[in-house]
Design a protein around this motif. Sequence first.
Motif, PDB file in Angstrom:
ATOM      1  N   LEU A 155      54.677   3.550  11.999  1.00 30.84           N
ATOM      2  CA  LEU A 155      55.339   2.312  12.483  1.00 30.84           C
ATOM      3  C   LEU A 155      54.411   1.050  12.138  1.00 30.84           C
ATOM      4  O   LEU A 155      55.008  -0.013  11.715  1.00 30.84           O
ATOM      5  CB  LEU A 155      55.872   2.509  13.742  1.00 30.84           C
ATOM      6  CG  LEU A 155      56.429   1.374  14.424  1.00 30.84           C
ATOM      7  CD1 LEU A 155      57.895   0.831  13.722  1.00 30.84           C
ATOM      8  CD2 LEU A 155      56.648   1.512  16.019  1.00 30.84           C
ATOM      9  N   MET A 156      53.129   1.298  12.554  1.00 33.25           N
ATOM     10  CA  MET A 156      52.409  -0.092  12.352  1.00 33.25           C
ATOM     11  C   MET A 156      51.766  -0.088  11.216  1.00 33.25           C
ATOM     12  O   MET A 156      51.097  -1.239  10.829  1.00 33.25           O
ATOM     13  CB  MET A 156      51.313   0.044  13.694  1.00 33.25           C
ATOM     14  CG  MET A 156      51.632  -0.261  14.960  1.00 33.25           C
ATOM     15  SD  MET A 156      52.609  -1.844  15.107  1.00 33.25           S
ATOM     16  CE  MET A 156      51.297  -3.201  14.746  1.00 33.25           C
ATOM     17  N   MET A 189      58.289  -8.609  20.512  1.00 36.53           N
ATOM     18  CA  MET A 189      58.954  -7.449  20.277  1.00 36.53           C
ATOM     19  C   MET A 189      58.846  -6.520  18.996  1.00 36.53           C
ATOM     20  O   MET A 189      58.997  -5.350  18.933  1.00 36.53           O
ATOM     21  CB  MET A 189      60.133  -7.384  20.723  1.00 36.53           C
ATOM     22  CG  MET A 189      61.166  -8.299  19.665  1.00 36.53           C
ATOM     23  SD  MET A 189      62.866  -9.039  20.465  1.00 36.53           S
ATOM     24  CE  MET A 189      63.594  -7.581  20.867  1.00 36.53           C
ATOM     25  N   TYR A 190      58.245  -7.248  18.014  1.00 40.55           N
ATOM     26  CA  TYR A 190      58.099  -6.342  16.732  1.00 40.55           C
ATOM     27  C   TYR A 190      56.746  -5.786  16.652  1.00 40.55           C
ATOM     28  O   TYR A 190      55.699  -6.362  15.878  1.00 40.55           O
ATOM     29  CB  TYR A 190      58.268  -7.264  15.542  1.00 40.55           C
ATOM     30  CG  TYR A 190      59.690  -8.014  15.606  1.00 40.55           C
ATOM     31  CD1 TYR A 190      60.865  -7.114  15.310  1.00 40.55           C
ATOM     32  CD2 TYR A 190      59.847  -9.290  16.030  1.00 40.55           C
ATOM     33  CE1 TYR A 190      61.863  -7.921  15.426  1.00 40.55           C
ATOM     34  CE2 TYR A 190      61.139  -9.772  16.222  1.00 40.55           C
ATOM     35  CZ  TYR A 190      62.248  -8.761  15.849  1.00 40.55           C
ATOM     36  OH  TYR A 190      63.724  -9.456  15.992  1.00 40.55           O
ATOM     37  N   ARG A 191      56.425  -4.715  17.186  1.00 40.67           N
ATOM     38  CA  ARG A 191      55.317  -3.829  16.901  1.00 40.67           C
ATOM     39  C   ARG A 191      55.536  -3.030  15.676  1.00 40.67           C
ATOM     40  O   ARG A 191      55.962  -1.792  15.771  1.00 40.67           O
ATOM     41  CB  ARG A 191      54.969  -3.020  18.093  1.00 40.67           C
ATOM     42  CG  ARG A 191      54.115  -3.769  18.884  1.00 40.67           C
ATOM     43  CD  ARG A 191      53.303  -3.221  19.936  1.00 40.67           C
ATOM     44  NE  ARG A 191      52.060  -2.370  19.355  1.00 40.67           N
ATOM     45  CZ  ARG A 191      51.024  -2.831  18.883  1.00 40.67           C
ATOM     46  NH1 ARG A 191      50.811  -4.169  19.190  1.00 40.67           N
ATOM     47  NH2 ARG A 191      50.058  -2.147  18.330  1.00 40.67           N
ATOM     48  N   SER A 192      55.551  -3.704  14.449  1.00 43.07           N
ATOM     49  CA  SER A 192      56.234  -2.933  13.258  1.00 43.07           C
ATOM     50  C   SER A 192      55.466  -3.415  11.930  1.00 43.07           C
ATOM     51  O   SER A 192      54.780  -4.354  12.064  1.00 43.07           O
ATOM     52  CB  SER A 192      57.651  -2.939  13.090  1.00 43.07           C
ATOM     53  OG  SER A 192      57.819  -4.123  12.873  1.00 43.07           O
ATOM     54  N   CYS A 196      61.774 -15.708  24.507  1.00 37.13           N
ATOM     55  CA  CYS A 196      62.175 -15.113  23.224  1.00 37.13           C
ATOM     56  C   CYS A 196      63.519 -15.380  23.320  1.00 37.13           C
ATOM     57  O   CYS A 196      64.451 -14.497  23.705  1.00 37.13           O
ATOM     58  CB  CYS A 196      62.006 -13.601  23.362  1.00 37.13           C
ATOM     59  SG  CYS A 196      62.277 -12.899  21.805  1.00 37.13           S
ATOM     60  N   ARG A 215      61.485  -7.308   9.103  1.00 38.79           N
ATOM     61  CA  ARG A 215      61.066  -7.013  10.300  1.00 38.79           C
ATOM     62  C   ARG A 215      60.935  -5.531  10.522  1.00 38.79           C
ATOM     63  O   ARG A 215      60.296  -5.237  11.561  1.00 38.79           O
ATOM     64  CB  ARG A 215      61.620  -7.958  11.339  1.00 38.79           C
ATOM     65  CG  ARG A 215      61.487  -9.325  11.059  1.00 38.79           C
ATOM     66  CD  ARG A 215      61.867 -10.094  12.537  1.00 38.79           C
ATOM     67  NE  ARG A 215      63.589 -10.348  12.423  1.00 38.79           N
ATOM     68  CZ  ARG A 215      63.972 -11.399  13.058  1.00 38.79           C
ATOM     69  NH1 ARG A 215      63.534 -11.938  13.767  1.00 38.79           N
ATOM     70  NH2 ARG A 215      65.301 -11.393  13.049  1.00 38.79           N
ATOM     71  N   GLY A 216      61.370  -4.768   9.749  1.00 37.41           N
ATOM     72  CA  GLY A 216      61.254  -3.446   9.715  1.00 37.41           C
ATOM     73  C   GLY A 216      62.353  -2.749  11.016  1.00 37.41           C
ATOM     74  O   GLY A 216      61.781  -1.915  11.846  1.00 37.41           O
ATOM     75  N   MET A 230      61.810   0.684  13.276  1.00 36.46           N
ATOM     76  CA  MET A 230      61.799   0.575  14.811  1.00 36.46           C
ATOM     77  C   MET A 230      62.798   1.325  15.390  1.00 36.46           C
ATOM     78  O   MET A 230      62.414   2.124  16.591  1.00 36.46           O
ATOM     79  CB  MET A 230      61.684  -0.943  15.303  1.00 36.46           C
ATOM     80  CG  MET A 230      60.590  -1.623  15.019  1.00 36.46           C
ATOM     81  SD  MET A 230      60.305  -3.136  15.599  1.00 36.46           S
ATOM     82  CE  MET A 230      61.516  -4.174  14.921  1.00 36.46           C
ATOM     83  N   HIS A 234      67.142  -5.800  20.222  1.00 32.83           N
ATOM     84  CA  HIS A 234      66.893  -5.985  18.984  1.00 32.83           C
ATOM     85  C   HIS A 234      68.205  -6.292  17.994  1.00 32.83           C
ATOM     86  O   HIS A 234      68.115  -7.195  17.049  1.00 32.83           O
ATOM     87  CB  HIS A 234      66.256  -4.661  18.129  1.00 32.83           C
ATOM     88  CG  HIS A 234      64.823  -4.565  18.523  1.00 32.83           C
ATOM     89  ND1 HIS A 234      63.812  -5.187  17.922  1.00 32.83           N
ATOM     90  CD2 HIS A 234      64.103  -3.994  19.402  1.00 32.83           C
ATOM     91  CE1 HIS A 234      62.787  -4.951  18.583  1.00 32.83           C
ATOM     92  NE2 HIS A 234      62.934  -4.143  19.491  1.00 32.83           N
ATOM     93  N   ARG A 293      68.898  -9.960  17.543  1.00 34.52           N
ATOM     94  CA  ARG A 293      68.030 -10.908  16.534  1.00 34.52           C
ATOM     95  C   ARG A 293      68.364 -10.575  15.125  1.00 34.52           C
ATOM     96  O   ARG A 293      67.696 -11.021  14.328  1.00 34.52           O
ATOM     97  CB  ARG A 293      66.592 -10.702  16.848  1.00 34.52           C
ATOM     98  CG  ARG A 293      65.895 -11.425  17.906  1.00 34.52           C
ATOM     99  CD  ARG A 293      65.390 -10.653  19.306  1.00 34.52           C
ATOM    100  NE  ARG A 293      65.076 -11.120  19.920  1.00 34.52           N
ATOM    101  CZ  ARG A 293      65.403 -11.103  21.449  1.00 34.52           C
ATOM    102  NH1 ARG A 293      66.422 -10.180  21.525  1.00 34.52           N
ATOM    103  NH2 ARG A 293      64.905 -11.835  22.375  1.00 34.52           N
ATOM    104  N   THR A 317      70.033 -14.995  23.244  1.00 28.41           N
ATOM    105  CA  THR A 317      69.665 -13.785  23.022  1.00 28.41           C
ATOM    106  C   THR A 317      70.123 -12.912  24.346  1.00 28.41           C
ATOM    107  O   THR A 317      69.498 -12.688  25.222  1.00 28.41           O
ATOM    108  CB  THR A 317      67.975 -13.497  22.877  1.00 28.41           C
ATOM    109  OG1 THR A 317      67.685 -14.223  23.705  1.00 28.41           O
ATOM    110  CG2 THR A 317      67.729 -13.808  21.378  1.00 28.41           C
TER     111      THR A 317
END
Lengths: 164, 173, 418
Positions: free
Chosen positions: A150-151, B110-113, B133, C73-74, C78, C90, C93, C178
Motif C-alpha cells: 500500500l505504501m 488520510m492518504y497513507r498510500s 480536513c 491518490r490510490g 486504499m 474517503h 473526497r 466533507t
Amino acid sequence: MDLKELVTYKLKEKFPEVEFDITDYKEQLAVTFDKKNIVNVASFLKDDPDLQFKLCEDVTAIDWARRKNRFAVVYHIFSLKLNSRIRLKSDVDESDLSVDSVAFVWKTADWHERETYDMYGIIFNNHPDFRRMYMPEEFEYYPLRKDFPLMGIPGSLPLPKKDE
Amino acid sequence: MGLEAKLKQDGFFTSTVDALVAWARKSAVWPMPMGISCCAIEMMASGDPRYDIARFGSEVMRFTPRQSDCMIVAGTVTYKMSHVVKKIYDQMPAPKWVIAMGACTSSGGMYRSYPVVQGIDQFMPVDIYLAGCPPRPDNLLNALMQIQEKIGRTKARDFQDRPLPELPVIQNN
Amino acid sequence: MEKITSREEVSTKILQALLNQETDITIEDALENEMILNMGPQHPATHGVLRLLLRLDGETVMACVPELGYLHRGYEKMAENMSYYEFIPHTDRLDYLSPMANNVAWVMAVEKLAGIEAPPRAQYIRMMVSELARIASHLLAIGALTMDVGALTVFLWTLREREKILDIWDILCGARFTNSYTRIGGVANDVQPEALAKIKWFIEQFEENIDECERLINTNRIFVERLDSVGVISAEDAIQIGFTGPNLRGSGVEFDLRRATPYMFYNEMDFKIPVYKEGDCLARYFVRCDETRESIKIIRQILDKMPQGEVIANNPKRVLPKKTEIYSKMEELIHDFMIVNFGINPPVGEVYSAVENPKGELGFYLVSKGEGSPWKCKIRSPSMVNLQALPMLVKGHMISDVVAIIGSLDPVMGEADK
Ligand code: SF4
C-alpha cells in the motif's frame, strides 16, 4: 423473455462454439467466456438490434492473487434500449497478459483500458494509444496488484530536491 | 487604530524603514492559490462575499507565481504533482511564504498510500501548517493573520543578497 | 528604424534572430509551423490539476492530449486495505463538490453487497441530501463556467447560494463539505428540525435567485456567443465516448439513472429530465440550470412525503449501534467491537451499483471474498469518462474555447484521478 433468457438465447445462437457461463447474482447478470472472443462478443452485443449494449460503463480487472488464472478482465455494459446492465468477464493468466482491445467497439474503453494497464499491467492488443494513465511513464510497478504494498516501494517515485 | 491615529497632529511620524517595509509587506500579501483538490474549494469560499479575504488585503489571487508572495498549497500533493509545486515555488520571487493548507498537505493526512507525498515539507519549506480536513475558511484567514504577524517581525535586510534559485530550463516530468 | 516590408522578410528576420542565438530549432519556417502549448496542471481554468498538451496552428487547436494522474491518490488500493465503514470519509473526497451524493452511492453499493435494507425515512433523507448535493455541485459548475468565459459576478452569486447549502450540511452533520453523513444501513442522525426549517427556507428562495443569475447571463451576447455551437458532440458520439449525466442530456439523449434503473424512491417522484438537442456548451449549461429547478421540485415532494420512523436499520451484525447504547449495554459494545475491528464481512460475491451523481453515473464495483474489506473496489467515475471527449471537442476551436469547453464538461479531478 427476461434479460437472462434473452442474452443466453442470443449468444448461443450467434456463437454456438463458444462456452458461456451465465450467472445471475443479486439481479446482476454476468457472462464469463474465453478472452479470445472478446471483440466478437462485444461488437455483437453492441450492434444486435434487440440488445444494443451501446454504453460501455467500465472496464477493469481483478487480481485473484492465488488462483490458477491470476487475473480477470471485467466489462460493464449498459443497454439504453433494455435499461439493463450486464457484466462480461474473461480470465487472463499471468503467463499471457494480453487481451484484445475493445476500444474500437466502444470508444470509451480507450481510457479504461489504459487505466487497467496502468494498475494491473494487462496488455491490450491493438489499442490506439497505449500508455500509462495515472502513474508516471517511468514507474515500473503495477500498483493494484496484490503483491504491491500500500505504501509503495521506497524510492520508486522521485521527489524534487529540497534546497537549503 | 492604525496609521490614521498617528497622523492626527502634524501629519508626520517617525518610524524605522524596517517597520514601514514590514508593514507594507504584511498588509498586502498576494496569495498564489495552488489549488489541487478539496481544500481549494474552501480556499475559494474564503474569497466569497461571506468570508471575504479582501478584509486582510489578500483578495488579489495571482495565478502566476511571479506576482505573489505567499503560496497556499491547498490539496493533496502527489509525487507526480510535487515537481510542479516545487517548480512554481522556485519561480516565486523572495521573500515568499508558504501555507500548507489541510491535513494532506501537511502530513499526507488520510492518504497513507503509494502516490501521496507524506507532507510537503519533504521538498520545500513551510511556514504554517493548517489543521483540518478541510480547514474552514475562517481557519485559513487565521493562518493568513499568523503569516502577517510573521512578516511583521522581519527586517528589510533579511532578504538582501539572497541568491536567486537556478531554474532548470527543461524538466520532463 | 528599419521598415519591414513583406511577410517573408519578417519571418526570416525573426528566424535569423533566433538562429543567431544558440538554439536547436530545426523547423524551416517558424511562423508557418505548428507549436505545442502546455496547459496546466497549474492553470486556473482546468478545474484542478488537469494537464493538456495542445498542438496549435496559430491559435487553432489541431490536437489535444490530456494528461491525468496529478491527483491520483490510490483510492482503489486504499479501499482494499480498509473496512467498508472506513471508506465512507474517503468517498467525500472523490467528487468534492457533492460529497453527500458520493456517500449515498457508496453505502448503497455496500448495502447491496451485504443485503441490508435501509429504513424508508433514511432513504428519503438520502434522496434529499443527494438532491441538495446536486444543486450545490451545479451551482459551482455554472459559476465556474461563467467565470471561465469572463463573468465573475455570477460566480460570486452562485457561491453565495452554495454557502446556504453548506450551512444546511453544517447543521445536519457538523461539517461544511466533507460530510460522511451516511452510514451503512441508514444515516448518521435524523434531520434536525432546524435543518428542515432551513431546507424549507432555502427551496423557497432558491428559484428566484437562480432566475436572477440566469437573467444576468442568458441574454448576454458575449456569454452566449462564446458558448453557442462550441464543442458540439452528437448523441451517437456522446454515447460512444461514454458520456453520462448532464453532458449526455445536453446532446439530446434522455438518459437518467434515476429513471432508467430507479433506486430509493425516485420512481415515486414527479420530475422532468431536461434534455437539449444541440450538444454544445450552451446546451450543457442549460441542462444544469434546469436540473437545479427539478431538484428543488423533488426536494419539495420529499418534504411532503417523508415518513416518520427509524433512520438506521436494525441489523446488529452489520450496522453500527448507537453511541449511547455502546456505553450502556454489553451486547452493543461487543457488536461495535466486532464491526470496527473485523468489518461487516458481506457474503462472497460481486455487485456493481451505480447512481446518478451530479456529474454523471458514479458506480462502485465491489468484489467480496467474505472478509472485512473489499477484495476489489473499482470506482467508475463520471469525470474521467467525460474528460475523454475533450480531444474530440476542442479540435478546430480556438485556445480560448478550450477553457469554455472544459468548464462546460465540469470535471472534478479528485474523481477523475481517483
Ligand atoms: S486535507 Fe482533506 S479536504 Fe484538504 S485536500 Fe486533503 S483530503 Fe481534501
